[in-house]
Design a protein around this motif. Structure first.
Motif, PDB file in Angstrom:
ATOM      1  N   ASP A 119       0.726  -1.091   0.186  1.00  0.00           N
ATOM      2  CA  ASP A 119      -0.007   0.154   0.158  1.00  0.00           C
ATOM      3  C   ASP A 119       0.420   1.351   0.103  1.00  0.00           C
ATOM      4  N   ALA A 120       1.616   1.784   1.301  1.00  0.00           N
ATOM      5  CA  ALA A 120       2.720   2.895   0.780  1.00  0.00           C
ATOM      6  C   ALA A 120       4.076   2.878  -0.521  1.00  0.00           C
ATOM      7  N   LEU A 121       4.665   2.395  -1.028  1.00  0.00           N
ATOM      8  CA  LEU A 121       4.875   1.426  -2.493  1.00  0.00           C
ATOM      9  C   LEU A 121       3.346   2.275  -3.273  1.00  0.00           C
ATOM     10  N   ARG A 122       2.739   1.752  -3.630  1.00  0.00           N
ATOM     11  CA  ARG A 122       1.491   2.115  -4.339  1.00  0.00           C
ATOM     12  C   ARG A 122       1.415   3.762  -4.089  1.00  0.00           C
ATOM     13  N   SER A 123       0.951   3.821  -2.830  1.00  0.00           N
ATOM     14  CA  SER A 123       0.217   5.127  -2.661  1.00  0.00           C
ATOM     15  C   SER A 123       1.434   6.303  -2.502  1.00  0.00           C
ATOM     16  N   SER A 124       2.702   5.908  -2.599  1.00  0.00           N
ATOM     17  CA  SER A 124       4.081   6.499  -2.587  1.00  0.00           C
ATOM     18  C   SER A 124       4.064   7.418  -4.160  1.00  0.00           C
ATOM     19  N   HIS A 125       3.629   6.104  -4.948  1.00  0.00           N
ATOM     20  CA  HIS A 125       4.058   7.008  -6.975  1.00  0.00           C
ATOM     21  C   HIS A 125       5.412   6.782  -7.548  1.00  0.00           C
ATOM     22  N   LYS A 126       6.344   7.080  -5.824  1.00  0.00           N
ATOM     23  CA  LYS A 126       7.935   6.397  -6.606  1.00  0.00           C
ATOM     24  C   LYS A 126       8.091   5.560  -7.818  1.00  0.00           C
ATOM     25  N   PRO A 127       9.130   5.737  -8.388  1.00  0.00           N
ATOM     26  CA  PRO A 127       9.536   5.031  -9.046  1.00  0.00           C
ATOM     27  C   PRO A 127      10.068   4.013  -9.067  1.00  0.00           C
ATOM     28  N   LEU A 128      10.140   2.512  -9.357  1.00  0.00           N
ATOM     29  CA  LEU A 128      10.310   1.856  -9.134  1.00  0.00           C
ATOM     30  C   LEU A 128      10.600   0.350  -9.753  1.00  0.00           C
ATOM     31  N   ILE A 129      12.076   0.560  -9.661  1.00  0.00           N
ATOM     32  CA  ILE A 129      12.999  -0.989 -10.385  1.00  0.00           C
ATOM     33  C   ILE A 129      13.006  -1.700  -9.887  1.00  0.00           C
ATOM     34  N   GLY A 130      13.581  -2.846 -10.716  1.00  0.00           N
ATOM     35  CA  GLY A 130      13.504  -4.442 -10.651  1.00  0.00           C
ATOM     36  C   GLY A 130      14.101  -5.143 -11.597  1.00  0.00           C
ATOM     37  N   HIS A 131      14.470  -6.722 -11.605  1.00  0.00           N
ATOM     38  CA  HIS A 131      15.088  -6.927 -12.605  1.00  0.00           C
ATOM     39  C   HIS A 131      14.424  -8.343 -12.972  1.00  0.00           C
ATOM     40  N   ASN A 132      14.179  -8.272 -13.910  1.00  0.00           N
ATOM     41  CA  ASN A 132      13.315  -8.715 -14.930  1.00  0.00           C
ATOM     42  C   ASN A 132      11.678  -8.243 -14.018  1.00  0.00           C
ATOM     43  N   LEU A 133      11.143  -7.477 -14.438  1.00  0.00           N
ATOM     44  CA  LEU A 133      10.561  -7.042 -13.017  1.00  0.00           C
ATOM     45  C   LEU A 133       9.060  -7.374 -13.366  1.00  0.00           C
ATOM     46  N   PHE A 134       8.520  -7.791 -14.789  1.00  0.00           N
ATOM     47  CA  PHE A 134       7.213  -8.588 -15.147  1.00  0.00           C
ATOM     48  C   PHE A 134       6.705  -8.814 -14.131  1.00  0.00           C
ATOM     49  N   ILE A 135       7.566  -9.981 -13.164  1.00  0.00           N
ATOM     50  CA  ILE A 135       6.706 -11.168 -12.990  1.00  0.00           C
ATOM     51  C   ILE A 135       6.920 -10.984 -11.745  1.00  0.00           C
ATOM     52  N   ASP A 136       7.705  -9.740 -10.801  1.00  0.00           N
ATOM     53  CA  ASP A 136       7.993  -9.319  -9.671  1.00  0.00           C
ATOM     54  C   ASP A 136       6.124  -8.524  -9.270  1.00  0.00           C
ATOM     55  N   LEU A 137       5.916  -8.034 -10.341  1.00  0.00           N
ATOM     56  CA  LEU A 137       5.153  -7.400 -10.051  1.00  0.00           C
ATOM     57  C   LEU A 137       3.727  -7.654 -10.312  1.00  0.00           C
ATOM     58  N   ILE A 138       3.763  -8.943 -11.374  1.00  0.00           N
ATOM     59  CA  ILE A 138       2.094 -10.196 -10.923  1.00  0.00           C
ATOM     60  C   ILE A 138       2.520 -10.177 -10.124  1.00  0.00           C
ATOM     61  N   HIS A 139       3.179 -11.068  -9.712  1.00  0.00           N
ATOM     62  CA  HIS A 139       3.498 -11.936  -8.350  1.00  0.00           C
ATOM     63  C   HIS A 139       2.967 -11.131  -6.708  1.00  0.00           C
ATOM     64  N   LEU A 140       3.131  -9.679  -6.851  1.00  0.00           N
ATOM     65  CA  LEU A 140       3.125  -8.990  -6.284  1.00  0.00           C
ATOM     66  C   LEU A 140       1.855  -8.214  -5.849  1.00  0.00           C
ATOM     67  N   TYR A 141       0.768  -7.168  -7.439  1.00  0.00           N
ATOM     68  CA  TYR A 141      -0.658  -7.836  -7.769  1.00  0.00           C
ATOM     69  C   TYR A 141      -1.486  -8.288  -6.695  1.00  0.00           C
ATOM     70  N   GLN A 142      -1.009  -9.988  -7.407  1.00  0.00           N
ATOM     71  CA  GLN A 142      -2.288 -10.950  -7.224  1.00  0.00           C
ATOM     72  C   GLN A 142      -2.346 -11.067  -5.692  1.00  0.00           C
ATOM     73  N   THR A 143      -0.824 -11.185  -4.769  1.00  0.00           N
ATOM     74  CA  THR A 143      -0.593 -11.400  -3.389  1.00  0.00           C
ATOM     75  C   THR A 143      -1.754 -10.177  -2.485  1.00  0.00           C
ATOM     76  N   PHE A 144      -1.192  -9.065  -3.159  1.00  0.00           N
ATOM     77  CA  PHE A 144      -1.518  -7.845  -2.188  1.00  0.00           C
ATOM     78  C   PHE A 144      -2.690  -6.752  -2.664  1.00  0.00           C
ATOM     79  N   VAL A 145      -3.031  -7.484  -4.301  1.00  0.00           N
ATOM     80  CA  VAL A 145      -4.181  -5.827  -5.242  1.00  0.00           C
ATOM     81  C   VAL A 145      -5.450  -7.059  -4.594  1.00  0.00           C
ATOM     82  N   SER A 146      -4.720  -7.803  -5.443  1.00  0.00           N
ATOM     83  CA  SER A 146      -6.684  -8.318  -6.063  1.00  0.00           C
ATOM     84  C   SER A 146      -6.427  -9.439  -7.052  1.00  0.00           C
ATOM     85  N   PRO A 147      -7.123 -10.464  -7.633  1.00  0.00           N
ATOM     86  CA  PRO A 147      -7.169 -11.184  -8.458  1.00  0.00           C
ATOM     87  C   PRO A 147      -6.207 -10.623  -9.546  1.00  0.00           C
ATOM     88  N   LEU A 148      -5.675 -10.957 -10.279  1.00  0.00           N
ATOM     89  CA  LEU A 148      -5.501 -10.404 -11.674  1.00  0.00           C
ATOM     90  C   LEU A 148      -6.483 -10.016 -12.806  1.00  0.00           C
TER      91      LEU A 148
END
Lengths: 448, 448
Positions: free
Chosen positions: B259-288
Motif C-alpha cells: 500500500d505504501a509503495l503504491r500510494s508513494s508513486h515513486k519510481p519502482l526498479i526491478g530486474h525482470n520486474l514483470f514477474i515481480d509485479l504480477i506476484h505483488l498485485y496478485q498477492t496484495f491487491v486483487s485477482p489479476l
C-alpha cells in the motif's frame, strides 16, 4: 531414530532385518494438507466410496513429507516387546526432469511446523524416491537411448540465428566435399570461440536432420562433428546408460522401505490407517485405482492383516471420537504394566520429540495397539469369553481415560493373528478401518 | 535487514518514512515455482498477451514467500546515494477460515532452500497479510454479524442425536410453559454435564429454528438459553465485532508495505520486474485482471515510472541474456566508483546473505540501475548526445563484463525522471519491461 539422506544407506539393511523379525509394524505419515470432507456441498454423510474418491484426490494433490515406521519384535529371553521406531524425511525432489508439484495448505504447514517438522530440512536431507511407474519409465527411456530410438525434441530456431546456421552448415559441407580433409572431425563453434546452450542445441538438431550420417558431440567451447560409427556410438551409449541405470537404482531410495513392508506381508498397524495407506500407495506404488474395491484388494494382497487402533478403540460405536485420539489413548493406557514393552536403545526418541512426529506416532500406535489387545484379552478371560461384555469393559476404560473399567486377570502377549487358538479374538478388530463421518463407518479389507 | 513478525510493527513506520524520502525503490520477490514457458505445446514464441496469461496462472498457483525492498535516497551532505534494503518473510497462514492453498515445485523449493530461504521460518515468523478483497469480505461479514443478518450454516443432525435433541427441546418447552420459572435462563448440557462442539452446534441451530424468540450463549460445560433482548444482543455483537475489526486491521500486515509503495508513486526498479509485479498485485491487491492492457494500466496508475534493469542492460538486443543476469551485471559494474552509493548502517546485509535473498537482490538491483544510468549518461555526454553510440558503448561494457568500453567523463547523479532537462535520457529505458522469449520482446506501461 531420524533417518536422513546421509544415514539411509547404512540404515536400510537394518530396517529390512527388523521388518523380517517383526511381529507387527506400525506406520504413520505426515503430509501437506487435508481437504474438508464436507466442502463439496452434499448435505449428508459420504459413502465410503465417496470418501475414497475424496482421499484419492487429496493424495494426488498433497505431498507426503514424513514417514514413520515402528517395528515390534518379541524378545523371548526378556519376555518383552521391543519397539524400533524410524522417522524418514521425504524429499519430493527428483532428477531426470521429473518435476513434482504439490499443494500445501497454509494451515497444514503451520500445523506441521508447530509440531517440529522442518520443511526446509526435507529438501536438504530428506530421502528422495522413485515410484514404481516412474522408475519403469526412466528405464524404458534408457532402453530407447541405447537403441538410439528416443525422440529428440527440436527447439525453435529464431530468424536471428539464420546466419549462424548458414555458417556452420557451410563449414560442414566444405569439410564433406574436401577429398582429403586434414582431420577426420570438424569442430564447430560460435562467436568468441564459444557456444551457449541454445546454439549447441541448434547445431545438434540441424546436423541430425540435414546430415543423418554425421554425429555430434558436445565439447568445451565447441561441438565436434564426425562420421557416424554406429557400433562405437552404441558402445558409448551402453556405457553411459549403465551409469544412469545405477543412479536410477539408487534413486528408488525411500521406496525400498515400502517395498520391504509390502513383501514382508506382516501385520500393519496404524491409527486412522486409511489415509496413511492412501498416501503410501499413491507415493510409492502407483496412481491409486479408480474404485475402493480395487484399492482394498491391492492392499490386502500386500498386507493380509491390517490393524486400525482407531477402530479397536471405538469398541463398535461405544467410544466417543475425542477419547480415541492417539494422544488420549496413549494417556489412557500409559499406566498399564502389561504387556512389557521397551524401546531399543538405538531408537530412543530424542528428548524434544513430540506427538505428530511420524516416528513417535508410529511408536505410540504400536504401544496402544498392544496394550488394548492385551487388556481386551484379559477382560475376555474374566468374562468367560463374552465378547460384548469385554468390549463394554474396554469402552468404559477408554471413555473414563483409564479411571474405570476392569482390572487385569492375566497379562502376557498380544493374541496372535495366525494361531488358530487366538485368531478368533481378532474377528471384527483386524482388516477393518474406522472411517468416521461416512454412512458405513467402516471399510473392510478381506478376511483375516 | 530481515523483517519478521516480531520487528514488523516497529519497522513499518520507518519503512514508510524511507519510501517517502526515496528517489527510487527496488523490489524483488521469491515464490514457490515457475512453469516452463513452452510447456503448453505451441511451437512458436509467446505473444506478450499469452505470456501475461501464463504468468497470471503461475501467480494464482504459486505463493510469494519473500519480499525484498530497497529504498534509495540521496544524501546531499555526503553527495551519496543511501540504500536501505529490507527483506520480509511472507507467511501465507491466515485466520477467519481463510485457507490459502498453494503449489510448490520440488525443484523451486530446492532452489530456494539452497539459496538460504528457510521454508519453516516463514510459517513461524513470516508476516501474514490480507489482500484488499479479503479484508473487504471480512469487514462485510462483520457488518452482517452486527446486523444479525449473517447466514448461519446448519450441520447435519445424525439419527443417533434424536434422543439428545428431544431431551433439551423438552426442557426448553417446560421452562417456557412454567408461569413462574425459578430463573430467567435455562442451562442445557449433555452427558457428564458436558457438551462437545457438535452437540453445542445442534443446540444453537435447533433453538434458532424452533424458538426464534430465544437466544443461546455458549458457556463452559453448557449452553445458556434466555429470552431474546435484541437491543442488548446487538450491543454485545457490536463490542465483539469491534474487537474483530481491530484484529482484521492488524492482519492486513505485510500488505501495508505494498500500500505504501503504491500510494508513494515513486519510481519502482526491478530486474525482470514483470514477474515481480504480477506476484505483488496478485498477492496484495486483487485477482489479476483478464488482459495485459488492464494490468499495465493498473500498474501505471500506481507507478507512473517503472525501471527494468534487464531492459536497460539489454541495450536493445545488443547484449546477450547471459551477460545481463543480475549477478553478472553486479560483477560488471562493481569496480565503478560512480555514483557514490552506501548502505545505511542499520541495513548492512548479514555476512552470510547471498544472491537470491530478496532483500539482497533488491539492493543489487538498485545499485546496478544507478551505475548503468550514470555510466550511460557519461557516455552520452562524451558522444555529444548520440544515443546509439552511447548504447553501443554500454553494450560493449556489459558484454565484456567491464573489461572494455568507454571511461567516465562525468560522474554524479542518476538522471532525474522528472527534471525536463534529463527526462529525455529515459526514453525507451523506463516504463518498458523486457520479456525475453516473446514475439514482441517488450511490454510498455504508458508514457514516462
Amino acid at each position: 531414530m531420524d533417518i536422513t539422506l546421509e544415514n539411509f544407506p547404512d540404515t536400510l539393511p537394518n530396517l529390512i532385518k527388523d521388518i523380517k523379525n517383526a511381529e507387527f509394524i506400525a506406520v504413520d505419515t505426515e503430509f501437506t494438507g487435508v481437504s474438508r470432507t464436507r466442502a463439496d456441498g452434499i448435505n449428508r454423510k459420504h459413502t465410503i466410496e465417496e470418501r475414497y474418491d475424496h482421499c484419492r484426490n487429496d493424495a494426488e494433490k498433497f505431498q507426503l513429507l514424513q514417514l514413520g515406521i515402528c517395528t515390534v519384535a518379541f524378545d523371548k529371553e526378556l519376555e518383552s516387546y521391543v519397539c524400533r521406531p524410524y522417522c524418514f524425511g521425504v524429499n519430493p525432489s527428483a532428477k531426470w526432469g521429473l518435476e513434482r508439484e504439490f499443494v500445501i495448505q497454509a494451515s497444514a504447514a503451520k500445523f506441521l511446523v508447530s509440531n517440529g517438522l522442518d520443511l526446509t530440512k526435507v529438501f536438504v536431507d530428506g530421502i528422495p524416491y522413485l515410484r514404481e511407474d516412474e522408475e519403469k519409465a526412466l528405464i524404458e527411456k534408457e532402453d530407447k537411448f541405447v537403441e538410439g530410438s528416443e525422440i529428440k525434441e527440436d527447439i525453435i530456431v529464431e530468424p536471428e540465428q539464420a546466419m549462424f546456421v548458414e555458417k556452420f552448415v557451410g563449414e560442414v559441407q566444405a569439410w564433406l566435399n574436401d577429398p582429403n580433409p586434414e582431420y577426420d572431425f570438424l569442430n564447430v563453434t560460435g562467436e568468441g570461440n564459444d557456444l551457449n546452450n541454445y546454439e549447441r542445441r541448434i547445431i545438434h538438431q540441424t546436423i541430425r536432420s540435414r546430415f543423418p550420417n554425421l554425429s555430434t558431440t558436445s565439447k568445451m567451447g565447441f561441438v565436434q562433428i564426425t562420421q557416424s560409427d554406429p557400433e562405437a556410438e552404441k558402445a558409448i551409449r551402453i556405457e553411459k546408460s549403465n551409469r544412469t541405470r545405477e543412479e536410477i537404482d539408487k534413486a528408488v531410495g525411500l521406496r525400498r522401505v515400502m517395498d520391504a513392508l509390502r513383501s514382508s506381508h506382516k501385520p500393519l498397524i496404524g491409527h486412522n490407517l486409511f489415509i496413511d495407506l492412501i498416501h503410501l500407495y499413491q507415493t510409492f506404488v502407483s496412481p491409486l485405482p479408480p474404485t475402493l474395491q480395487e484399492f482394498t484388494n491391492q492392499v490386502h494382497r500386500d498386507f493380509p492383516c491390517i490393524i486400525d487402533t482407531k477402530l479397536i478403540a471405538s469398541c463398535g460405536t461405544r467410544c466417543h471420537s475425542s477419547t480415541t485420539t492417539l494422544q488420549n489413548l496413549s494417556i489412557t493406557f500409559e499406566t498399564l504394566s502389561e504387556p512389557r514393552i521397551r524401546i531399543d536403545a538405538n531408537h530412543q526418541p530424542k528428548s524434544d520429540t513430540a506427538a505428530h512426529d511420524a516416528g513417535f506416532d508410529a511408536l505410540i500406535t504400536s504401544r496402544v495397539m498392544m496394550q488394548m489387545m492385551v487388556y481386551l484379552n484379559s477382560q475376555l478371560e474374566s468374562c468367560g469369553g463374552d465378547r460384548e461384555k469385554a468390549a463394554e469393559k474396554l469402552a468404559t476404560f477408554i471413555n473414563s481415560m483409564g479411571l474405570q473399567g476392569g482390572t487385569f486377570v492375566s497379562g502376557g502377549r498380544v493374541p496372535s493373528l495366525v494361531d488358530e487358538k487366538t485368531k478368533g479374538i481378532w474377528k471384527g478388530l483386524a482388516n477393518e478401518i474406522r472411517l468416521n463421518g461416512t454412512q458405513e463407518g467402516v471399510v473392510t479389507f478381506g478376511p483375516i
